[in-house]
Design a protein around this motif. Sequence first.
Motif, PDB file in Angstrom:
ATOM      1  N   ASN A 245       3.176   6.879 -11.254  1.00 41.85           N
ATOM      2  CA  ASN A 245       2.577   5.918 -12.184  1.00 41.85           C
ATOM      3  C   ASN A 245       1.340   6.494 -12.866  1.00 41.85           C
ATOM      4  O   ASN A 245       1.105   6.265 -14.059  1.00 41.85           O
ATOM      5  N   HIS A 248       2.928   9.350 -15.269  1.00 43.00           N
ATOM      6  CA  HIS A 248       3.908   8.980 -16.305  1.00 43.00           C
ATOM      7  C   HIS A 248       3.879   7.498 -16.689  1.00 43.00           C
ATOM      8  O   HIS A 248       4.653   7.077 -17.554  1.00 43.00           O
ATOM      9  N   GLY A 249       3.023   6.706 -16.042  1.00 40.93           N
ATOM     10  CA  GLY A 249       3.041   5.270 -16.286  1.00 40.93           C
ATOM     11  C   GLY A 249       2.801   4.889 -17.725  1.00 40.93           C
ATOM     12  O   GLY A 249       3.430   3.952 -18.249  1.00 40.93           O
ATOM     13  N   ARG A 252       6.264   6.227 -19.590  1.00 39.71           N
ATOM     14  CA  ARG A 252       7.578   5.814 -19.098  1.00 39.71           C
ATOM     15  C   ARG A 252       7.586   4.411 -18.491  1.00 39.71           C
ATOM     16  O   ARG A 252       8.645   3.866 -18.204  1.00 39.71           O
ATOM     17  N   LYS A 254       5.422   1.559 -15.650  1.00 38.10           N
ATOM     18  CA  LYS A 254       5.017   1.521 -14.256  1.00 38.10           C
ATOM     19  C   LYS A 254       6.222   1.273 -13.341  1.00 38.10           C
ATOM     20  O   LYS A 254       7.137   0.526 -13.680  1.00 38.10           O
ATOM     21  N   LEU A 255       6.189   1.914 -12.182  1.00 36.83           N
ATOM     22  CA  LEU A 255       7.238   1.747 -11.183  1.00 36.83           C
ATOM     23  C   LEU A 255       6.764   0.818 -10.065  1.00 36.83           C
ATOM     24  O   LEU A 255       5.644   0.959  -9.573  1.00 36.83           O
ATOM     25  N   TRP A 318      13.118   5.279 -13.668  1.00 38.21           N
ATOM     26  CA  TRP A 318      12.554   4.514 -14.786  1.00 38.21           C
ATOM     27  C   TRP A 318      13.621   3.678 -15.478  1.00 38.21           C
ATOM     28  O   TRP A 318      13.343   2.587 -15.949  1.00 38.21           O
ATOM     29  N   ASP A 319      14.838   4.182 -15.511  1.00 35.27           N
ATOM     30  CA  ASP A 319      15.929   3.399 -16.092  1.00 35.27           C
ATOM     31  C   ASP A 319      16.181   2.162 -15.250  1.00 35.27           C
ATOM     32  O   ASP A 319      16.342   1.044 -15.767  1.00 35.27           O
ATOM     33  N   ALA A 321      13.997   0.729 -13.252  1.00 36.81           N
ATOM     34  CA  ALA A 321      12.826  -0.149 -13.378  1.00 36.81           C
ATOM     35  C   ALA A 321      12.884  -0.971 -14.648  1.00 36.81           C
ATOM     36  O   ALA A 321      12.598  -2.174 -14.642  1.00 36.81           O
TER      37      ALA A 321
END
Length: 429
Positions: A245, A248-249, A252, A254-255, A318-319, A321
Amino acid sequence: MGTHVIKMPDIGEGIAEVELAQWHVKVGDLVVEDQVLADVMTDKAMVDIPSPVHGKVISLGGQPGEVMAVGSILISIEVEGAGNLKASDQLVKEPAPIKEAAPTAVAPKVEAAPVLESKPVAACRPAPQAQVARDADERPLASPAVRKHALDLGIQLRLVQGSGPAGRILHEDLDAYLAQGTQNARSGSAPSGYAQRHDEEQIPVIGMRRKIAQRMQEATQRAAHFSYVEEIDVTAVEELRAHLNEKHGATRGKLTLLPFLVRALVVALRDFPQINARYDDEAQVITRHGAVHVGVATQSDVGLMVPVVRHAEARSLWDSAAEISRLATAARSGKAARDELSGSTITLTSLGALGGIVSTPVLNLPEVAIVGVNKIVERPMVIKGQIVVRKMMNLSSSFDHRVVDGMDAALFIQAIRGLLEQPASLFLE
């Protein structure tokens, strides 16, 4: 003036009848084109019925909870011009008290007749009033969110004057009621907080709540439930999530922990195909699926819904999420399509921070497994003889013992545990 009759539309999938869940209008209301008139319930979803015309409601075709045939008269509206009423059409009975539900989809719009010039209902709202007297058994019109807010505030909705369309109670009406109560308290006329209460509220089990009740009862009666609980150290996967996060948050998204759990399910199911299955107990056939379609149990205003993340085996973190977030938003806002609420092969259920220590989730038939996520807590643990603080979480999962043996269920959850405690293994091929 003429009459425009709206009939129960053909919602598709061979459905011959649907349940009338809620009216959003009453006789005498002015309605505008595209205004939602009613909610109807199919086996899979709630559907909005919008108005194709401007006009005035003159009759309603049923009571909430009634099952109506496709093509039967739903509502009659007085319009300017000839309308579409045929001699063979029969007008319908007066409405029963309005019941509560919430929309989740939109039905095809019926062809419109000439419109009647009138102001939108929202423009005709009366000025808010703080209090009104209703009968004890009268159920005022209000959204689930307003009802919950009123419950939290200790307000009886039957005492609140609504300023929305058809007298619907809004949040600002609760504010006005509270303001009036504050004024009464200053004048010494406010009721005591310890006063006895004798009010009761009877809530018909209709619409989505009826479907949920039927499915839960069927699941517990037909499947041989057993549950298995395992403790998991999620410190490492939480550290990985925080790192991703931070890095890349912004680009892409947040996870949360859910995409990691979905990935763990996908990887673990490779060795336990008997758990990614659906059981037709009438035909006595078990279907094992290669595709992993993960149902994600989601709480909405109308009750528990299970939108489906399709082909989770082919999705990145991410997909997954993004799809979980999209589906949850659609379900909570009543926009989830019917095909987004069916077809799961295994279900993931979580109450987030309210997840408690242990739960016993009910199977989402005809699936044979459901994985329940409990809350994460920091606890002292002994590792290599040292007491250290770790983030711990329980998985509370249920299985259909007719299909899944206890040993296989335990090994499956232990496989998920291993993947989450060593998160690099989630991405090994």
